[in-house]
Scaffold this motif. Structure first.
Motif, PDB file in Angstrom:
ATOM      1  N   THR A  27       0.771  -0.336   6.290  1.00 45.41           N
ATOM      2  CA  THR A  27      -0.153  -0.940   7.396  1.00 45.41           C
ATOM      3  C   THR A  27      -0.557  -2.032   7.317  1.00 45.41           C
ATOM      4  O   THR A  27      -1.042  -3.342   6.824  1.00 45.41           O
ATOM      5  CB  THR A  27      -1.273  -0.198   7.214  1.00 45.41           C
ATOM      6  OG1 THR A  27      -0.844   1.359   7.201  1.00 45.41           O
ATOM      7  CG2 THR A  27      -1.916  -0.269   8.423  1.00 45.41           C
ATOM      8  N   ARG A  29      -3.372  -3.595   8.534  1.00 45.33           N
ATOM      9  CA  ARG A  29      -4.740  -4.400   7.818  1.00 45.33           C
ATOM     10  C   ARG A  29      -5.006  -4.223   6.372  1.00 45.33           C
ATOM     11  O   ARG A  29      -5.932  -4.975   6.542  1.00 45.33           O
ATOM     12  CB  ARG A  29      -5.934  -2.945   8.498  1.00 45.33           C
ATOM     13  CG  ARG A  29      -5.781  -2.966   9.979  1.00 45.33           C
ATOM     14  CD  ARG A  29      -7.096  -1.978  10.251  1.00 45.33           C
ATOM     15  NE  ARG A  29      -6.702  -2.090  11.727  1.00 45.33           N
ATOM     16  CZ  ARG A  29      -7.272  -2.867  12.376  1.00 45.33           C
ATOM     17  NH1 ARG A  29      -8.635  -4.137  12.091  1.00 45.33           N
ATOM     18  NH2 ARG A  29      -7.318  -2.343  13.607  1.00 45.33           N
ATOM     19  N   ARG A  71      -1.196 -10.713  14.331  1.00 41.30           N
ATOM     20  CA  ARG A  71      -0.682  -9.170  14.457  1.00 41.30           C
ATOM     21  C   ARG A  71      -1.658  -8.521  15.408  1.00 41.30           C
ATOM     22  O   ARG A  71      -2.166  -8.769  15.691  1.00 41.30           O
ATOM     23  CB  ARG A  71      -1.776  -9.208  12.828  1.00 41.30           C
ATOM     24  CG  ARG A  71      -2.852  -8.932  12.719  1.00 41.30           C
ATOM     25  CD  ARG A  71      -3.637  -8.630  11.286  1.00 41.30           C
ATOM     26  NE  ARG A  71      -4.847  -9.062  11.711  1.00 41.30           N
ATOM     27  CZ  ARG A  71      -5.895  -8.807  10.571  1.00 41.30           C
ATOM     28  NH1 ARG A  71      -4.989  -8.838   9.260  1.00 41.30           N
ATOM     29  NH2 ARG A  71      -6.570  -9.027  10.236  1.00 41.30           N
ATOM     30  N   THR A  73      -2.161  -4.478  15.426  1.00 41.42           N
ATOM     31  CA  THR A  73      -1.427  -3.971  14.596  1.00 41.42           C
ATOM     32  C   THR A  73      -1.085  -1.834  15.215  1.00 41.42           C
ATOM     33  O   THR A  73      -0.504  -1.158  14.277  1.00 41.42           O
ATOM     34  CB  THR A  73      -3.097  -3.075  13.433  1.00 41.42           C
ATOM     35  OG1 THR A  73      -4.523  -3.061  14.337  1.00 41.42           O
ATOM     36  CG2 THR A  73      -4.099  -4.682  13.443  1.00 41.42           C
ATOM     37  N   ASN A  76       2.131  -2.212  14.546  1.00 47.27           N
ATOM     38  CA  ASN A  76       2.225  -2.552  12.843  1.00 47.27           C
ATOM     39  C   ASN A  76       3.423  -3.995  13.480  1.00 47.27           C
ATOM     40  O   ASN A  76       4.748  -3.852  12.595  1.00 47.27           O
ATOM     41  CB  ASN A  76       3.618  -1.333  12.345  1.00 47.27           C
ATOM     42  CG  ASN A  76       2.555  -1.410  11.022  1.00 47.27           C
ATOM     43  OD1 ASN A  76       1.068  -1.686  10.787  1.00 47.27           O
ATOM     44  ND2 ASN A  76       3.852  -0.900  10.200  1.00 47.27           N
TER      45      ASN A  76
END
Length: 125
Positions: A27, A29, A71, A73, A76
């Motif tokens: 992940t 994050r 990025r 998220t 991904n």
């Protein structure tokens, strides 16, 4: 965990490219994300990183103002937008991710647990 880098190619000086690094099994994050590059016969060079906590970014002086790390998220995937490319930017570019990176260690690729396979960027003059 797998990181898949893409988006490299041949571009004229002054042009732009966007590199992508798709992550699976990780992940975004939760990890510090970075780009490094390696020119023929040279060591790995830090290019840019985005820190896992708060998303603070840092850039090598040689790319500051021209490159942007980001990025997504939801996808991904993280990116390196490269503008105003110069012949000196020619290198194989590697994406990297690490869940235990601290600020002082974020500039060495060997400190990242995961690395992508590299994508070639060639800038012609």
């Amino acid at each position: 965990v797998q990181l898949q880098a893409s988006g490299g190619g041949l571009v004229q000086a002054g042009g732009s490219l966007r590199l992508s690094c798709a992550a699976s099994g990780l992940t975004l994050r939760s990890a510090t994300l970075a780009w490094f590059r390696q020119a023929p016969g040279k060591e790995y060079e830090f290019v840019a990183r985005i820190f896992r906590s708060g998303g603070a970014t840092a850039y090598a002086d040689s790319v500051k103002g021209r490159f942007t790390i980001s990025r997504d998220t939801a996808k991904n995937t993280f990116y390196l937008q490269m503008n105003s490319l110069k012949p000196d930017d020619t290198a194989v570019y590697f994406c990297a991710a690490g869940s235990r990176i601290i600020l002082s260690s974020s500039y060495k690729i060997s400190n990242y647990e995961y690395q992508g396979q590299g994508t070639q960027v060639t800038v012609s003059s």
